[in-house]
Design a protein around this motif. Structure first.
Motif, PDB file in Angstrom:
ATOM      1  N   GLY A   1       0.830  -1.200   0.000  1.00 55.91           N
ATOM      2  CA  GLY A   1       0.000   0.000   0.000  1.00 55.91           C
ATOM      3  C   GLY A   1       0.865   1.251   0.000  1.00 55.91           C
ATOM      4  N   LEU A   2       0.246   2.371  -0.274  1.00 50.78           N
ATOM      5  CA  LEU A   2       0.984   3.632  -0.347  1.00 50.78           C
ATOM      6  C   LEU A   2       1.723   3.923   0.958  1.00 50.78           C
ATOM      7  CD1 LEU A   2       1.670   6.220  -1.872  1.00 50.78           C
ATOM      8  CD2 LEU A   2      -0.434   7.241  -0.958  1.00 50.78           C
ATOM      9  N   ARG A   3       1.004   3.737   2.042  1.00 50.28           N
ATOM     10  CA  ARG A   3       1.578   4.021   3.346  1.00 50.28           C
ATOM     11  C   ARG A   3       2.778   3.103   3.634  1.00 50.28           C
ATOM     12  NH1 ARG A   3      -0.240   6.606   8.017  1.00 50.28           N
ATOM     13  NH2 ARG A   3       0.812   5.723   9.834  1.00 50.28           N
ATOM     14  N   GLU A   4       2.628   1.828   3.281  1.00 48.88           N
ATOM     15  CA  GLU A   4       3.727   0.876   3.473  1.00 48.88           C
ATOM     16  C   GLU A   4       4.937   1.274   2.632  1.00 48.88           C
ATOM     17  OE1 GLU A   4       1.866  -3.500   4.216  1.00 48.88           O
ATOM     18  OE2 GLU A   4       1.320  -2.576   2.308  1.00 48.88           O
ATOM     19  N   ARG A   5       4.667   1.656   1.393  1.00 48.16           N
ATOM     20  CA  ARG A   5       5.777   2.032   0.513  1.00 48.16           C
ATOM     21  C   ARG A   5       6.544   3.229   1.063  1.00 48.16           C
ATOM     22  NH1 ARG A   5       2.159   1.550  -3.810  1.00 48.16           N
ATOM     23  NH2 ARG A   5       2.326   3.744  -4.338  1.00 48.16           N
ATOM     24  N   LEU A   6       5.795   4.207   1.569  1.00 50.69           N
ATOM     25  CA  LEU A   6       6.447   5.409   2.094  1.00 50.69           C
ATOM     26  C   LEU A   6       7.271   5.088   3.342  1.00 50.69           C
ATOM     27  CD1 LEU A   6       3.647   8.109   1.645  1.00 50.69           C
ATOM     28  CD2 LEU A   6       5.769   7.836   0.325  1.00 50.69           C
ATOM     29  N   THR A   7       6.673   4.294   4.241  1.00 45.29           N
ATOM     30  CA  THR A   7       7.391   3.940   5.466  1.00 45.29           C
ATOM     31  C   THR A   7       8.669   3.170   5.127  1.00 45.29           C
ATOM     32  OG1 THR A   7       5.159   3.355   6.183  1.00 45.29           O
ATOM     33  CG2 THR A   7       6.917   3.104   7.797  1.00 45.29           C
ATOM     34  N   LEU A   8       8.533   2.245   4.166  1.00 46.78           N
ATOM     35  CA  LEU A   8       9.690   1.441   3.790  1.00 46.78           C
ATOM     36  C   LEU A   8      10.766   2.314   3.140  1.00 46.78           C
ATOM     37  CD1 LEU A   8      11.015  -1.343   3.551  1.00 46.78           C
ATOM     38  CD2 LEU A   8       9.819  -1.680   1.383  1.00 46.78           C
ATOM     39  N   ARG A   9      10.335   3.213   2.261  1.00 47.69           N
ATOM     40  CA  ARG A   9      11.314   4.058   1.579  1.00 47.69           C
ATOM     41  C   ARG A   9      12.074   4.938   2.577  1.00 47.69           C
ATOM     42  NH1 ARG A   9       8.768   7.500  -3.000  1.00 47.69           N
ATOM     43  NH2 ARG A   9       7.890   5.474  -3.490  1.00 47.69           N
ATOM     44  N   MET A  10      11.337   5.465   3.538  1.00 55.49           N
ATOM     45  CA  MET A  10      11.981   6.267   4.589  1.00 55.49           C
ATOM     46  C   MET A  10      13.046   5.457   5.319  1.00 55.49           C
ATOM     47  SD  MET A  10      10.601   9.379   5.713  1.00 55.49           S
ATOM     48  CE  MET A  10      10.280   9.237   7.481  1.00 55.49           C
ATOM     49  N   HIS A  11      12.669   4.225   5.652  1.00 51.57           N
ATOM     50  CA  HIS A  11      13.598   3.369   6.382  1.00 51.57           C
ATOM     51  C   HIS A  11      14.836   3.068   5.531  1.00 51.57           C
ATOM     52  CE1 HIS A  11      14.667   0.195   9.359  1.00 51.57           C
ATOM     53  NE2 HIS A  11      15.253  -0.331   8.303  1.00 51.57           N
ATOM     54  N   LEU A  12      14.614   2.749   4.274  1.00 52.26           N
ATOM     55  CA  LEU A  12      15.731   2.373   3.405  1.00 52.26           C
ATOM     56  C   LEU A  12      16.706   3.533   3.208  1.00 52.26           C
ATOM     57  CD1 LEU A  12      13.985   0.177   0.658  1.00 52.26           C
ATOM     58  CD2 LEU A  12      15.196  -0.573   2.708  1.00 52.26           C
ATOM     59  N   MET A  13      16.177   4.759   3.221  1.00 54.43           N
ATOM     60  CA  MET A  13      17.060   5.914   3.055  1.00 54.43           C
ATOM     61  C   MET A  13      18.077   6.025   4.184  1.00 54.43           C
ATOM     62  SD  MET A  13      14.950   9.063   1.372  1.00 54.43           S
ATOM     63  CE  MET A  13      13.835   9.261   2.731  1.00 54.43           C
ATOM     64  N   MET A  14      17.670   5.493   5.331  1.00 50.70           N
ATOM     65  CA  MET A  14      18.534   5.657   6.501  1.00 50.70           C
ATOM     66  C   MET A  14      19.302   4.393   6.873  1.00 50.70           C
ATOM     67  SD  MET A  14      16.086   7.919   8.929  1.00 50.70           S
ATOM     68  CE  MET A  14      14.706   6.832   8.700  1.00 50.70           C
ATOM     69  N   CYS A  15      19.020   3.292   6.203  1.00 51.86           N
ATOM     70  CA  CYS A  15      19.560   2.018   6.675  1.00 51.86           C
ATOM     71  C   CYS A  15      20.240   1.254   5.534  1.00 51.86           C
ATOM     72  CB  CYS A  15      18.427   1.180   7.265  1.00 51.86           C
ATOM     73  SG  CYS A  15      18.972  -0.439   7.845  1.00 51.86           S
ATOM     74  N   SER A  16      21.557   1.174   5.600  1.00 50.68           N
ATOM     75  CA  SER A  16      22.282   0.509   4.508  1.00 50.68           C
ATOM     76  C   SER A  16      22.060  -1.002   4.541  1.00 50.68           C
ATOM     77  CB  SER A  16      23.773   0.821   4.590  1.00 50.68           C
ATOM     78  OG  SER A  16      24.306   0.287   5.792  1.00 50.68           O
ATOM     79  N   GLY A  17      21.919  -1.550   5.739  1.00 52.02           N
ATOM     80  CA  GLY A  17      21.701  -3.003   5.843  1.00 52.02           C
ATOM     81  C   GLY A  17      20.427  -3.415   5.130  1.00 52.02           C
ATOM     82  N   CYS A  18      19.346  -2.693   5.400  1.00 55.60           N
ATOM     83  CA  CYS A  18      18.068  -3.031   4.768  1.00 55.60           C
ATOM     84  C   CYS A  18      18.064  -2.689   3.283  1.00 55.60           C
ATOM     85  CB  CYS A  18      16.909  -2.357   5.494  1.00 55.60           C
ATOM     86  SG  CYS A  18      16.589  -3.104   7.110  1.00 55.60           S
TER      87      CYS A  18
END
Lengths: 211, 81
Positions: free
Chosen positions: B20-37
């Motif tokens: 979903g849109l909300r999931e995509r945004l949350t995930l993208r935010m996380h990925l921007m900050m986390c090299s492992g993920c």
């Protein structure tokens, strides 16, 4: 179907299938693949036999630009899916959920993360350099099979139904008799396990981890 | 903020259903900050390619003479059955 006959260096597809040495090697690879998917020697042999017969019948019409082996494996995958659909319900719910060994099925996954849900320093995924180069390496596929084999049997089975036989999660759920959520849990477990196994045994083997 | 464990679960589910849109945004935010993920996320795509290449029979039998060039393309749908 493609209109260009690509015979490559091996002669026509029909001639390839008629070459006993090539057919024997193909048969061996197919059987290994089918056994991994079906976990049953007799069913695997049936699938391979049926696939080879269908290939021999269809080869005159085959004019694809993919390698013969790829085409034959496509037929084999369809046969395996047929068998899974026919035989269905061979996997019991409890064994899929992974409690048959009496251990917490999520223990391996949980061990990768700290209690706050963030990566342990030792398990944080590292970058993989040029993964596609590994595809040509025989040893890579040996490692990949070993990693698949290392997964709990039914976790591997659900993973292979999804990623190798191309079934969607809805169908896998109904074949195996689990909920959609369980299906996602199992696939997450499988992918995380395989990722870690490939990383430590192939992609970042013995290298200094700088994360 | 999304934990890495939840982020990896989302990366995995993205291969099986549209997020979903909300999931995509949350995930993208996380990925921007986390090299492992971020590595994990890229490797999920590789894992899919590896698996479909394997399923296309591209794994080499040590005695097999066939050195096919199928490694980089997904196997075509077989319609022979």
């Amino acid at each position: 179907m493609n209109n260009v006959v690509s015979s490559g260096t091996m002669g026509s597809p029909a001639a390839e299938l008629a070459d006993p040495r090539l057919l024997a090697a193909l048969h061996r690879d197919m059987l290994r693949f089918a056994r991994l998917q079906l976990r049953d020697q007799a069913m695997a042999e049936d699938a391979v036999q049926e696939a080879i017969e269908a290939a021999l019948v269809g080869v005159a019409r085959y004019a694809g630009d993919a390698a013969l082996k790829t085409w034959v494996f496509g037929i084999l995958r369809n046969k395996i899916v047929d068998i899974l659909r026919r035989g269905a319900k061979t996997v019991s719910l409890s064994s899929v959920l992974g409690d048959e060994e009496g251990e917490d099925p999520d223990a391996a996954l949980d061990a990768l993360f700290r209690t706050n849900g963030h990566w342990q320093a030792t398990s944080r995924p590292a970058a993989w350099a040029a993964p596609e180069q590994s595809f040509e390496n025989k040893q890579f596929w040996v490692v990949f099979e070993a990693c698949l084999d290392h997964l709990p049997e039914n976790v591997a089975r659900v993973f292979m139904m999804r990623e190798m036989l191309g079934l969607d999660t809805a169908e896998i759920c109904s074949e195996v008799g689990i909920t959609t959520n369980n299906c996602h849990v199992i696939l997450h477990r499988a992918r995380t396990g395989l990722r870690g196994c490939l990383e430590s045994n192939w992609f970042v083997k013995g290298e200094c981890r700088t994360c | 903020m999304l934990s890495c464990k939840d982020a990896t679960r989302m990366c995995s589910e993205a291969l099986d259903r549209p997020l979903g849109l909300r999931e995509r945004l949350t995930l993208r935010m996380h990925l921007m900050m986390c090299s492992g993920c971020t590595n994990y996320h890229e490797q999920m795509v590789w894992l899919r390619r590896i698996s479909s290449t394997y399923a296309g029979g591209a794994f080499a039998d040590p005695t097999a003479p066939d050195k096919s060039d199928t490694a980089t393309k997904p196997p075509p749908p077989a319609d022979e059955t």
